[in-house]
Design a protein around this motif. Structure first.
Motif, PDB file in Angstrom:
ATOM      1  N   SER A  30      24.202  63.928  30.496  1.00  0.00           N
ATOM      2  CA  SER A  30      25.285  64.218  29.542  1.00  0.00           C
ATOM      3  C   SER A  30      24.760  64.818  28.236  1.00  0.00           C
ATOM      4  CB  SER A  30      26.059  62.936  29.244  1.00  0.00           C
ATOM      5  OG  SER A  30      25.239  62.070  28.509  1.00  0.00           O
ATOM      6  N   LEU A  31      25.696  65.368  27.504  1.00  0.00           N
ATOM      7  CA  LEU A  31      25.436  65.924  26.176  1.00  0.00           C
ATOM      8  C   LEU A  31      24.797  64.854  25.286  1.00  0.00           C
ATOM      9  CD1 LEU A  31      26.343  68.593  24.718  1.00  0.00           C
ATOM     10  CD2 LEU A  31      28.442  67.382  24.103  1.00  0.00           C
ATOM     11  N   SER A  96      29.155  64.060  33.219  1.00  0.00           N
ATOM     12  CA  SER A  96      29.685  64.719  32.027  1.00  0.00           C
ATOM     13  C   SER A  96      29.323  66.206  32.026  1.00  0.00           C
ATOM     14  CB  SER A  96      29.217  63.969  30.783  1.00  0.00           C
ATOM     15  OG  SER A  96      30.163  64.125  29.774  1.00  0.00           O
ATOM     16  N   ILE A  97      28.597  66.698  31.006  1.00  0.00           N
ATOM     17  CA  ILE A  97      28.264  68.139  31.079  1.00  0.00           C
ATOM     18  C   ILE A  97      27.395  68.403  32.317  1.00  0.00           C
ATOM     19  CG2 ILE A  97      26.216  68.037  29.584  1.00  0.00           C
ATOM     20  CD1 ILE A  97      26.972  70.790  28.517  1.00  0.00           C
ATOM     21  N   PHE A 125      37.138  70.408  29.361  1.00  0.00           N
ATOM     22  CA  PHE A 125      36.851  69.327  28.419  1.00  0.00           C
ATOM     23  C   PHE A 125      37.599  69.558  27.105  1.00  0.00           C
ATOM     24  CE2 PHE A 125      33.394  69.272  31.374  1.00  0.00           C
ATOM     25  CZ  PHE A 125      32.940  67.967  31.442  1.00  0.00           C
ATOM     26  N   TRP A 131      35.659  71.327  19.918  1.00  0.00           N
ATOM     27  CA  TRP A 131      34.231  71.613  20.131  1.00  0.00           C
ATOM     28  C   TRP A 131      33.672  72.402  18.957  1.00  0.00           C
ATOM     29  CZ3 TRP A 131      31.792  68.572  23.063  1.00  0.00           C
ATOM     30  CH2 TRP A 131      32.410  68.011  24.181  1.00  0.00           C
ATOM     31  N   ARG A 134      32.723  70.081  16.271  1.00  0.00           N
ATOM     32  CA  ARG A 134      31.455  69.409  16.575  1.00  0.00           C
ATOM     33  C   ARG A 134      30.262  70.331  16.342  1.00  0.00           C
ATOM     34  NH1 ARG A 134      30.572  65.406  21.691  1.00  0.00           N
ATOM     35  NH2 ARG A 134      32.757  64.789  21.791  1.00  0.00           N
ATOM     36  N   VAL A 150      31.067  59.439  18.922  1.00  0.00           N
ATOM     37  CA  VAL A 150      30.846  59.857  20.317  1.00  0.00           C
ATOM     38  C   VAL A 150      30.412  58.656  21.162  1.00  0.00           C
ATOM     39  CG1 VAL A 150      29.400  61.263  21.838  1.00  0.00           C
ATOM     40  CG2 VAL A 150      30.364  62.277  19.765  1.00  0.00           C
ATOM     41  N   TRP A 154      31.197  55.660  25.078  1.00  0.00           N
ATOM     42  CA  TRP A 154      30.245  55.680  26.201  1.00  0.00           C
ATOM     43  C   TRP A 154      30.075  54.319  26.870  1.00  0.00           C
ATOM     44  CZ3 TRP A 154      25.424  59.125  24.758  1.00  0.00           C
ATOM     45  CH2 TRP A 154      25.846  60.464  24.638  1.00  0.00           C
ATOM     46  N   TYR A 182      22.192  71.012  20.970  1.00  0.00           N
ATOM     47  CA  TYR A 182      23.458  70.300  21.170  1.00  0.00           C
ATOM     48  C   TYR A 182      24.635  71.252  20.933  1.00  0.00           C
ATOM     49  CZ  TYR A 182      26.884  66.488  20.665  1.00  0.00           C
ATOM     50  OH  TYR A 182      27.972  65.644  20.825  1.00  0.00           O
ATOM     51  N   LEU A 189      30.620  74.034  26.789  1.00  0.00           N
ATOM     52  CA  LEU A 189      31.754  73.172  27.176  1.00  0.00           C
ATOM     53  C   LEU A 189      33.077  73.773  26.711  1.00  0.00           C
ATOM     54  CD1 LEU A 189      30.156  69.704  26.436  1.00  0.00           C
ATOM     55  CD2 LEU A 189      31.137  70.386  28.634  1.00  0.00           C
ATOM     56  N   SER A 215      35.985  59.259  26.963  1.00  0.00           N
ATOM     57  CA  SER A 215      35.594  60.668  26.820  1.00  0.00           C
ATOM     58  C   SER A 215      36.232  61.517  27.904  1.00  0.00           C
ATOM     59  CB  SER A 215      34.072  60.819  26.932  1.00  0.00           C
ATOM     60  OG  SER A 215      33.426  60.115  25.926  1.00  0.00           O
ATOM     61  N   HIS A 241      32.178  55.755  29.778  1.00  0.00           N
ATOM     62  CA  HIS A 241      31.669  57.090  30.137  1.00  0.00           C
ATOM     63  C   HIS A 241      30.311  57.021  30.853  1.00  0.00           C
ATOM     64  CE1 HIS A 241      31.874  61.409  29.822  1.00  0.00           C
ATOM     65  NE2 HIS A 241      30.747  61.483  29.137  1.00  0.00           N
TER      66      HIS A 241
HETATM   67  O1  LIG Z   1      30.209  63.771  24.069  1.00  0.00           O
HETATM   68  C1  LIG Z   1      31.315  63.443  24.500  1.00  0.00           C
HETATM   69  O2  LIG Z   1      32.261  63.196  23.752  1.00  0.00           O
HETATM   70  C2  LIG Z   1      31.585  63.363  25.946  1.00  0.00           C
HETATM   71  C3  LIG Z   1      30.992  64.444  26.686  1.00  0.00           C
HETATM   72  C4  LIG Z   1      31.570  65.583  27.087  1.00  0.00           C
HETATM   73  C5  LIG Z   1      30.621  66.366  27.822  1.00  0.00           C
HETATM   74  C6  LIG Z   1      29.442  65.492  27.785  1.00  0.00           C
HETATM   75  O3  LIG Z   1      28.378  65.676  28.341  1.00  0.00           O
HETATM   76  O4  LIG Z   1      29.708  64.377  27.070  1.00  0.00           O
END
Ligand SMILES: O=C(O)CC1=CCC(=O)O1
Length: 261
Positions: A30-31, A96-97, A125, A131, A134, A150, A154, A182, A189, A215, A241
């Motif tokens: 994941s991210l 996730s990603i 997403f 995004w 972020r 974030v 999780w 990041y 995404l 998430s 998550h």
């Molecule tokens: O970071 C998040 O909020 C959730 C997420 C979306 C894609 C990922 O890899 O994490």
């Protein structure tokens, strides 16, 4: 468009019985995480095949490229890594990603994908504007401002309180992620949308959601199971998550049952 050099740990199989095909299992996370996020999966997966845990572009020990980035670029990085490791095809397990990259691989390079596991992920997403916020925060202030909101999605609060060492490790990896790496993955995404293409995914697919995931909520993850022909869907009760860490036994059972020959 350049490819990034990806860091990879390989875990050779120790105990696959003779005669069982040795299909590699590639893990994409994941991210804001590192490939060590798969530590609870390695022993279980190694009963069925060699596992390869990869840091996606701009994460962990992988190369950061500050250039326009799409999910197709991130998938191309993985293909390059498969080539360098002489892996013709593999089971692809993404969270996730990592699950978005896995979808992209199944669509653009179906011959490289044996089976697909899509965990805590989505065909789209959220909205691009969120995004972009972020991205701006990551670039202007770094990841310290993002980690709280974030990571609160999780793990469930009770589990997080009972597992401070896991949380500290995941927190450290998140804030240690390169802000540019990041931000570029957030850009990928923002532009990602497979909703109209899910019917083209031919690989046998397992979709895993978790009931407490804030998430990628179960109803969003479920769109994958509804859109991919013949996909199986497992819902992990009580997980958030990062269900592969919070509910490792349930997660491993679902994935091993699906991938085992
Ligand atoms: O970071 C998040 O909020 C959730 C997420 C979306 C894609 C990922 O890899 O994490």
């Amino acid at each position: 468009m350049a490819n990034a050099m990806l860091a990879l740990d390989s875990f050779p199989t120790k105990s696959v019985p003779d005669g069982i095909p040795d299909i590699p299992i590639v893990l994409l996370g994941s991210l804001g995480s590192k490939r060590s996020m798969w530590r609870e999966q390695i022993d279980a997966l190694n009963t069925i095949g060699p596992a390869y845990a990869i840091d996606i572009r701009g994460h962990g020990d992988s190369q950061v490229l500050d250039e326009s980035t799409t999910m197709a670029d991130l998938a191309q990085d993985v293909i390059r890594s498969l080539n360098m490791n002489e892996i013709a095809s593999a089971h692809i397990v993404g969270l996730s990603i990592g699950g978005a990259i896995a979808q992209e691989l199944a669509l653009s390079a179906p011959e490289r994908v044996e089976r697909l596991v899509l965990s805590s992920t989505a065909p789209k997403f959220g909205e691009a504007g969120a995004w972009q916020q972020r991205i701006d925060t990551a670039r202007e202030s770094g990841l310290d401002e993002l980690v709280g909101p974030v990571m609160s999605k999780w793990f469930t609060p009770d589990w997080a309180e009972a597992h401070p060492d896991v949380i500290a490790n995941i927190h450290r990896n998140f804030v240690g992620t390169d802000p540019v790496g990041y931000a570029r993955c957030c850009e990928a995404l923002a532009g990602f949308d497979t909703r109209e293409r899910l019917g083209e995914i031919a690989a046998p697919t397992l979709v895993v959601s978790a009931t407490e995931d804030g998430s990628t909520p179960p109803e969003v993850v479920r769109q994958l199971a509804d859109g991919i022909d013949g996909a199986k869907w497992v819902s992990i009760s009580g997980g958030a998550h990062m269900c592969n860490l919070q509910c490792a036994d349930e997660y491993n059972t679902a994935v091993v049952d699906f991938l085992k020959p």
